[in-house]
Design a protein around this motif. Structure first.
Motif, mmCIF file in Angstrom:
data_model
loop_
_atom_site.group_PDB
_atom_site.id
_atom_site.type_symbol
_atom_site.label_atom_id
_atom_site.label_comp_id
_atom_site.label_asym_id
_atom_site.label_seq_id
_atom_site.Cartn_x
_atom_site.Cartn_y
_atom_site.Cartn_z
ATOM 1 N N GLY A 103 -31.354 53.032 -57.125
ATOM 2 C CA GLY A 103 -32.474 52.748 -56.352
ATOM 3 C C GLY A 103 -32.354 52.375 -54.901
ATOM 4 O O GLY A 103 -33.271 52.176 -54.194
ATOM 5 N N ILE A 104 -31.080 52.114 -54.640
ATOM 6 C CA ILE A 104 -30.856 51.633 -53.398
ATOM 7 C C ILE A 104 -31.174 52.620 -52.090
ATOM 8 O O ILE A 104 -31.389 52.188 -50.959
ATOM 9 N N VAL A 105 -31.051 53.813 -52.485
ATOM 10 C CA VAL A 105 -31.244 54.734 -51.404
ATOM 11 C C VAL A 105 -32.522 54.976 -51.147
ATOM 12 O O VAL A 105 -33.111 54.943 -49.745
ATOM 13 N N GLU A 106 -33.607 54.867 -52.036
ATOM 14 C CA GLU A 106 -34.965 54.767 -51.654
ATOM 15 C C GLU A 106 -35.228 53.643 -50.923
ATOM 16 O O GLU A 106 -36.185 53.755 -50.000
ATOM 17 N N GLY A 107 -34.795 52.276 -51.226
ATOM 18 C CA GLY A 107 -35.051 51.238 -50.729
ATOM 19 C C GLY A 107 -34.534 51.219 -49.145
ATOM 20 O O GLY A 107 -35.224 50.773 -48.392
ATOM 21 N N VAL A 108 -33.289 51.647 -49.037
ATOM 22 C CA VAL A 108 -32.921 51.788 -47.536
ATOM 23 C C VAL A 108 -33.772 52.933 -46.795
ATOM 24 O O VAL A 108 -33.782 52.501 -45.583
ATOM 25 N N MET A 109 -34.300 53.946 -47.167
ATOM 26 C CA MET A 109 -34.923 54.744 -46.780
ATOM 27 C C MET A 109 -36.129 53.995 -45.901
ATOM 28 O O MET A 109 -36.724 54.330 -45.074
ATOM 29 N N LYS A 110 -36.893 53.197 -46.749
ATOM 30 C CA LYS A 110 -37.880 52.428 -46.342
ATOM 31 C C LYS A 110 -37.640 51.437 -45.467
ATOM 32 O O LYS A 110 -38.338 51.186 -44.276
ATOM 33 N N MET A 111 -36.568 50.890 -45.474
ATOM 34 C CA MET A 111 -36.015 49.645 -44.639
ATOM 35 C C MET A 111 -35.746 50.449 -43.119
ATOM 36 O O MET A 111 -36.000 49.924 -42.073
ATOM 37 N N MET A 112 -35.115 51.579 -43.085
ATOM 38 C CA MET A 112 -34.787 52.300 -41.877
ATOM 39 C C MET A 112 -35.996 52.673 -41.125
ATOM 40 O O MET A 112 -35.796 52.998 -40.120
ATOM 41 N N GLN A 113 -37.100 52.651 -41.763
ATOM 42 C CA GLN A 113 -38.264 53.132 -41.038
ATOM 43 C C GLN A 113 -39.067 52.083 -40.375
ATOM 44 O O GLN A 113 -39.790 52.415 -39.438
ATOM 45 N N SER A 114 -38.336 50.851 -40.695
ATOM 46 C CA SER A 114 -39.059 49.458 -40.172
ATOM 47 C C SER A 114 -38.843 49.480 -38.654
ATOM 48 O O SER A 114 -37.756 50.126 -38.203
ATOM 49 N N ARG A 115 -39.404 48.870 -37.849
ATOM 50 C CA ARG A 115 -39.348 48.721 -36.493
ATOM 51 C C ARG A 115 -38.841 47.085 -36.118
ATOM 52 O O ARG A 115 -38.475 46.863 -35.198
ATOM 53 N N PHE A 116 -38.477 46.421 -37.308
ATOM 54 C CA PHE A 116 -37.868 45.137 -37.095
ATOM 55 C C PHE A 116 -38.388 44.279 -36.141
ATOM 56 O O PHE A 116 -37.773 43.851 -35.036
ATOM 57 N N VAL A 117 -39.714 44.045 -36.228
ATOM 58 C CA VAL A 117 -40.635 43.491 -35.056
ATOM 59 C C VAL A 117 -40.185 42.242 -34.660
ATOM 60 O O VAL A 117 -40.212 41.660 -33.593
ATOM 61 N N LEU A 118 -39.911 41.330 -35.649
ATOM 62 C CA LEU A 118 -39.355 39.827 -35.265
ATOM 63 C C LEU A 118 -38.374 39.863 -34.554
ATOM 64 O O LEU A 118 -38.035 39.181 -33.407
ATOM 65 N N LEU A 119 -37.219 40.664 -34.777
ATOM 66 C CA LEU A 119 -35.712 40.717 -34.229
ATOM 67 C C LEU A 119 -36.035 41.182 -32.482
ATOM 68 O O LEU A 119 -35.371 40.762 -31.776
ATOM 69 N N ARG A 120 -37.063 42.221 -32.835
ATOM 70 C CA ARG A 120 -37.288 42.775 -31.437
ATOM 71 C C ARG A 120 -37.906 41.824 -30.287
ATOM 72 O O ARG A 120 -37.793 41.955 -29.074
ATOM 73 N N HIS A 121 -38.565 40.950 -30.992
ATOM 74 C CA HIS A 121 -39.394 39.947 -30.145
ATOM 75 C C HIS A 121 -38.286 38.846 -29.742
ATOM 76 O O HIS A 121 -38.750 38.244 -28.676
ATOM 77 N N LEU A 122 -37.539 38.539 -30.533
ATOM 78 C CA LEU A 122 -36.528 37.387 -30.214
ATOM 79 C C LEU A 122 -35.542 37.801 -29.132
ATOM 80 O O LEU A 122 -35.047 36.815 -28.432
ATOM 81 N N GLY A 123 -35.436 38.877 -28.820
ATOM 82 C CA GLY A 123 -34.640 39.427 -27.737
ATOM 83 C C GLY A 123 -33.052 39.437 -28.155
ATOM 84 O O GLY A 123 -32.852 39.099 -29.062
#
Length: 149
Positions: A103-123
């Motif tokens: 199930g890691i492949v399916e979970g990774v596919m969801k994660m890879m679509q993320s924008r990682f909003v918090l980290l992008r705002h931290l600079g």
């Protein structure tokens, strides 16, 4: 907060243990790769591949969870993926087969679509002008890509 300090210390200890495990598996060390999957000499065997998969998917189970990941979360996930890459690098296909059906492949596919909003705002000082993701996220995505190859 004392709880946060204890948690951070536990995370640091986890990362050190994972780095040690990664070093043991480097160089296609088949006996250690097999041992990570099944410890026949112990009364209780722990499938470390499954534990690492579970940890990654708990931290980052979907795009929303990935959007609120902080540096510590991404650093731990990256270390988990570094270990998984070393444990699935030839010659023993059992670890690869296990992960491909875990199930890691399916979970990774969801994660890879993320924008990682918090980290992008931290600079990020070393962010390239044309790359919107911080270096931590790029490193994580690189390890995920290596695992999936």
């Amino acid at each position: 907060c004392d709880n946060l300090a204890v948690f951070s210390e536990n995370v640091r200890s986890l990362k050190e243990a994972l780095c040690f495990l990664q070093l043991l598996c480097e160089g296609h060390n088949q006996p250690v790769q097999r041992y990570v999957f099944l410890q026949i000499d112990n009364s209780l065997s722990v499938n470390m591949l499954e534990k690492l998969k579970d940890l990654v998917l708990k931290i980052c189970k979907n795009e929303v969870a990935a959007d609120v990941c902080d540096e510590e979360d991404v650093d731990v996930m990256t270390t988990c993926f570094e270990v998984l890459v070393e444990t699935t690098t030839r010659p023993d296909p059992r670890n690869q087969l296990f992960l491909s059906t875990s199930g890691i492949v399916e979970g990774v596919m969801k994660m890879m679509q993320s924008r990682f909003v918090l980290l992008r705002h931290l600079g990020d000082e070393d962010r390239e002008p044309l790359n919107c993701f911080p270096s931590l996220v790029r490193r994580l995505k690189g390890q995920v890509t290596l695992l999936l190859l």
